[in-house]
Design an enzyme around this catalytic site. Structure first.
Site, short mmCIF file in Angstrom:
data_model
loop_
_atom_site.label_atom_id
_atom_site.label_comp_id
_atom_site.label_asym_id
_atom_site.label_seq_id
_atom_site.Cartn_x
_atom_site.Cartn_y
_atom_site.Cartn_z
N GLY A 12 -14.75 8.77 16.69
CA GLY A 12 -15.96 8.20 17.29
C GLY A 12 -16.55 9.17 18.31
CB SER A 14 -21.14 11.12 17.06
OG SER A 14 -20.72 10.04 16.27
CB VAL A 64 -10.35 5.23 12.34
CG1 VAL A 64 -10.83 6.53 12.95
CG2 VAL A 64 -11.04 4.03 12.95
CG ASN A 90 -13.97 7.15 21.85
OD1 ASN A 90 -14.12 6.55 22.91
ND2 ASN A 90 -14.98 7.45 21.03
CB SER A 144 -10.97 -2.20 26.98
OG SER A 144 -11.74 -3.17 27.65
CE1 TYR A 157 -13.45 -3.16 22.35
CE2 TYR A 157 -13.30 -4.39 24.42
CZ TYR A 157 -13.50 -3.19 23.74
OH TYR A 157 -13.71 -2.04 24.45
CB ALA A 159 -6.07 -9.21 20.00
CB THR A 160 -7.91 -4.24 18.96
OG1 THR A 160 -9.08 -4.20 19.79
CG2 THR A 160 -8.17 -5.07 17.72
CE LYS A 161 -10.84 -0.95 22.71
NZ LYS A 161 -10.81 0.48 22.32
N1 LIG Z 1 -18.59 1.66 27.38
C1 LIG Z 1 -17.72 0.93 28.06
O1 LIG Z 1 -18.01 0.41 29.13
C2 LIG Z 1 -16.32 0.73 27.52
C3 LIG Z 1 -15.45 -0.11 28.23
C4 LIG Z 1 -14.15 -0.28 27.80
C5 LIG Z 1 -13.71 0.39 26.67
N2 LIG Z 1 -14.58 1.18 25.98
C6 LIG Z 1 -14.06 1.86 24.79
O2 LIG Z 1 -14.53 3.19 24.73
C7 LIG Z 1 -14.67 3.60 23.36
C8 LIG Z 1 -16.07 4.14 23.11
O3 LIG Z 1 -17.03 3.17 23.43
P1 LIG Z 1 -18.58 3.52 23.66
O4 LIG Z 1 -19.04 2.67 24.78
O5 LIG Z 1 -18.77 4.99 23.71
O6 LIG Z 1 -19.21 2.88 22.34
P2 LIG Z 1 -19.95 3.58 21.11
O7 LIG Z 1 -20.35 2.44 20.21
O8 LIG Z 1 -21.00 4.51 21.58
O9 LIG Z 1 -18.78 4.41 20.41
C9 LIG Z 1 -17.92 3.87 19.46
C10 LIG Z 1 -17.71 4.91 18.38
O10 LIG Z 1 -16.79 4.42 17.40
C11 LIG Z 1 -17.27 4.75 16.13
N3 LIG Z 1 -16.75 3.87 15.09
C12 LIG Z 1 -17.00 2.55 14.92
N4 LIG Z 1 -16.36 2.11 13.82
C13 LIG Z 1 -15.68 3.16 13.29
C14 LIG Z 1 -14.85 3.35 12.18
N5 LIG Z 1 -14.56 2.36 11.33
N6 LIG Z 1 -14.30 4.58 11.96
C15 LIG Z 1 -14.59 5.60 12.79
N7 LIG Z 1 -15.39 5.50 13.87
C16 LIG Z 1 -15.93 4.29 14.10
C17 LIG Z 1 -18.80 4.65 16.25
O11 LIG Z 1 -19.43 5.41 15.23
C18 LIG Z 1 -19.02 5.24 17.62
O12 LIG Z 1 -19.16 6.64 17.54
C19 LIG Z 1 -14.30 2.38 22.53
O13 LIG Z 1 -12.94 2.43 22.18
C20 LIG Z 1 -14.51 1.22 23.49
O14 LIG Z 1 -13.74 0.10 23.15
C21 LIG Z 1 -15.87 1.37 26.36
#
Ligand SMILES: NC(=O)c1ccc[n+]([C@@H]2O[C@H](COP(=O)([O-])OP(=O)(O)OC[C@H]3O[C@@H](n4cnc5c(N)ncnc54)[C@H](O)[C@@H]3O)[C@@H](O)[C@H]2O)c1
Length: 252
Positions: A12, A14, A64, A90, A144, A157, A159-161
């Protein structure tokens, strides 16, 4: 930090935060594989940014949740950049949907588990054997505070985290005497990705209950990810490190 020349895979990469992890690791000297799961344009754009920093980069299609695709992707990375030394799990699905357990469909539950948790199992399964063989590896799983504190409407969500933390500790034990560390970073809220999609009034309520009274800048968590990926973090393993501006403190 001495990770010059190491190969890092950011799933992820990008996405909002993944891109910052990828660029931060590139700035520390790593060559980077960035994955996209449907279209590759965004991953390609990040790969270009990395090349502009003078590092090698590959944009790789990888859902993934699909072990065959992960296997093929890791092989492609091996051929283009070399074997994966640093794995940042990620990628995640479904961060903003708030659906109570009673209303959540089994299909949505299954999909979230398949991407967020089985996805990390799949990437670790493909990258860990090589790390163990070479006697060096770093795995950083992005968790998270939903996983440690729960969250209304976030049963799958959360449960996975939480599951990622158990996975982290087990992989840490299995790699501990073989030069491979595995840690989780437990995120609070960060500007980027899903947090922009949260309704403004909710964002305000969330920020008010943080000790620092602000959402994090993605770079503030990327710095921790890069440290855990570094040689200097060699004696840190099996930890779930919260980066949340004090979200778990008694704030009033
Ligand atoms: N932004 C926040 O405040 C926050 C808070 C807690 C946790 N997180 C965690 O940080 C990480 C990134 O979050 P973000 O805010 O950048 O969100 P985002 O949606 O910008 O990034 C998520 C990425 O995961 C990719 N993705 C989704 N399904 C996929 C799959 N089946 N296979 C491969 N890639 C896949 C998407 O293409 C995207 O690039 C995540 O794990 C999220 O749970 C973010």
């Amino acid at each position: 930090m001495s990770i010059e020349g190491k190969v890092a895979l950011v799933t992820g990469g990008s996405g909002a935060l993944g891109r910052v992890y990828a660029l931060t690791l590139a700035n520390k000297g790593c060559n980077i594989a960035v994955t996209g799961h449907s279209k590759l344009e965004k991953a390609e754009a990040v790969a270009e940014e990395i090349r502009a920093l003078g590092r090698k980069a590959a944009a790789v299609k990888m859902d993934v949740s699909n072990l065959d695709e992960v296997q093929a992707g890791v092989q492609k990375i091996g051929a283009e950049l070399g074997p994966v030394d640093i794995l940042v799990n990620n990628a995640a699905f479904g961060i903003v949907r708030a659906v109570t357990l009673v209303n959540m469909s089994k299909a949505d539950w299954d999909r979230d588990l398949a991407v967020n948790l089985t996805g990390a199992f799949n990437t670790i399964k493909c990258c860990l054997p090589g790390m163990l063989e070479r006697g060096w590896g770093r795995i950083v799983n992005i968790s998270s505070i939903s996983g440690t504190m729960g969250g209304i409407g976030q049963c799958s969500y959360a449960a996975t985290k939480a599951g990622l933390i158990g996975l982290t500790k087990t992989v840490a034990l299995e790699g501990a005497r073989k030069g491979v560390t595995c840690n989780a970073v437990v995120l609070g809220v960060f500007w980027g990705g899903s947090f922009y999609e949260v309704a403004p009034e909710f964002r305000e309520r969330i920020i008010k209950r943080l000790a620092m009274r602000r959402a994090g800048d993605p770079q503030e968590v990327a710095n921790v990810v890069a440290f855990l990926a570094s040689e200097e973090a060699s004696y840190v393993t099996g930890e779930a490190i919260e980066v949340s501006g004090g979200a778990n403190l008694f704030t009033f």
